[in-house]
Design an enzyme around this catalytic site. Sequence first.
Site, PDB file in Angstrom:
ATOM      1  CE1 TYR A  56      36.425  54.442 -24.991  1.00  0.00           C
ATOM      2  CE2 TYR A  56      37.281  56.567 -25.706  1.00  0.00           C
ATOM      3  CZ  TYR A  56      37.131  55.598 -24.729  1.00  0.00           C
ATOM      4  OH  TYR A  56      37.705  55.796 -23.498  1.00  0.00           O
ATOM      5  CE  LYS A  93      31.548  40.278 -17.435  1.00  0.00           C
ATOM      6  NZ  LYS A  93      32.067  39.935 -16.097  1.00  0.00           N
ATOM      7  CG  ASP A 128      34.888  40.549 -14.490  1.00  0.00           C
ATOM      8  OD1 ASP A 128      35.459  39.928 -15.400  1.00  0.00           O
ATOM      9  OD2 ASP A 128      33.882  40.089 -13.898  1.00  0.00           O
ATOM     10  CG  ASP A 182      40.090  54.510 -21.458  1.00  0.00           C
ATOM     11  OD1 ASP A 182      41.172  55.121 -21.440  1.00  0.00           O
ATOM     12  OD2 ASP A 182      39.025  54.967 -20.971  1.00  0.00           O
TER      13      ASP A 182
HETATM   14  C1  IPM Z   1      42.970  58.015 -23.021  1.00  0.00           C
HETATM   15  C2  IPM Z   1      41.999  59.011 -22.483  1.00  0.00           C
HETATM   16  C3  IPM Z   1      41.004  59.385 -23.582  1.00  0.00           C
HETATM   17  C4  IPM Z   1      40.223  58.153 -23.911  1.00  0.00           C
HETATM   18  C5  IPM Z   1      40.076  60.576 -23.255  1.00  0.00           C
HETATM   19  C6  IPM Z   1      40.860  61.825 -22.938  1.00  0.00           C
HETATM   20  C7  IPM Z   1      39.092  60.836 -24.359  1.00  0.00           C
HETATM   21  O1  IPM Z   1      41.364  58.512 -21.348  1.00  0.00           O
HETATM   22  O2  IPM Z   1      43.629  58.319 -24.028  1.00  0.00           O
HETATM   23  O3  IPM Z   1      43.085  56.937 -22.451  1.00  0.00           O
HETATM   24  O4  IPM Z   1      39.221  57.844 -23.273  1.00  0.00           O
HETATM   25  O5  IPM Z   1      40.619  57.456 -24.832  1.00  0.00           O
HETATM   26 MG    MG Z   2      42.220  56.678 -20.665  1.00  0.00          MG
END
Ligand code: IPM
Ligand code: MG
Length: 378
Positions: free
Chosen positions: A147, A217, A250, A274
Amino acid sequence: MSENQKKDSYKIAWLPGDGIGIEVLEAAKIVLDKVNLNAEYIHGDIGWEFWRTEGDALPQRTIDLLKTVDAAMFGAITSKPVKAAEEELVPELKGKGLVYRSPIVRMRQMFDLYTCLRPCKSYPGNPLNYKENIDLVVFRENTEDLYAGVEFNPVPDELVEVLKNISKPFSAFSTLSKGEFAISCKINTKKGSDKIIRAAFQYARKHNRKKVTIVHKANVVRATDGLFLDVAKEVAKDYPEIIFDEANVDAITMWLLKNPHNYDVLVAPNLYGDIISDLCAQMVGGLGFGCSGNIGNELAVFEPTHGSAPKYAGMYKVNPIATILAAKMMLDWLGETEKANLIENATAAVIKEGKVRTYDMGGNSTTLEIAEEIAKKI
Ligand code: IPM
Ligand code: MG
């Protein structure tokens, strides 16, 4: 992650966003009003409409507002891939090179909301529980990893040159022509890893949790996940009373499903966090139950984990419990534990009673009816 000392009054940024974000926040407000939090709720503009008309889904005025508040409640925002987003801009803004980036991801990075805290609890009586007595807490690193936003498509020639010279595996890609490959960088720092792993262990200590599982991982993604795991091993030494556990991302998806009771607190780099937090949320009822705190040292933003579900927008059909539990998390973070408990207990009672339920739980009550029923039990 610091939890605050109670204050006499609070300033809360209120960020409904769009789609069903608007109605689930309306529901959360009904419940918050019932616990009499002495707060000023200040509306902030955020969402798709501001992207389309101003070229920014998170306008500067909202960023300025966030600098002045104790915490924020956020609903949801429609997000679209870069090209589709550009097409929806008003004509004056088209072709200016504006790039859509998710406002929640930007808030996390801008305010260093490095902890993404996602508790997943199976409340008794919820027909959507996968198994009873699930009580998992996911700590997701919230600002780094895949990210980081360091991405290239097309990949610039300078970068291709450098990678050709320093990475043998990269040479297999280097003969491809421009536009035939893309690069997204996974960046994990020692400091960022230390902060989230320590937050997880600290939480475990404070809440009498037995075990912290590090999700990674590292056998394949050796540099970054190897670093994450090494940092975890160091941090764990400061918490000898807590069991240190580790698992490949995984494998843990299978094991979590097979036996969720073997897990307690989980901590993971951003993208794995996530993914596993969605898996854990599904085991306790899915979209209507996944709540999330984006927590830094100065500011915290609380939200349901679900998206804006445009097809349900304005129908007052969706389950507001995720957002109501996010409001409960906000109260915990503000140090308002009693009020937080009132909300959680009332929510649990409504779930258990099962008389008022939204469609996902097999009922036909509206979003606001759920909130009113919870408020009634406070
Ligand atoms: C989350 C969502 C977000 C992320 C999106 C909406 C950008 O999936 O908060 O888990 O990927 O973090
Ligand atoms: Mg999410």
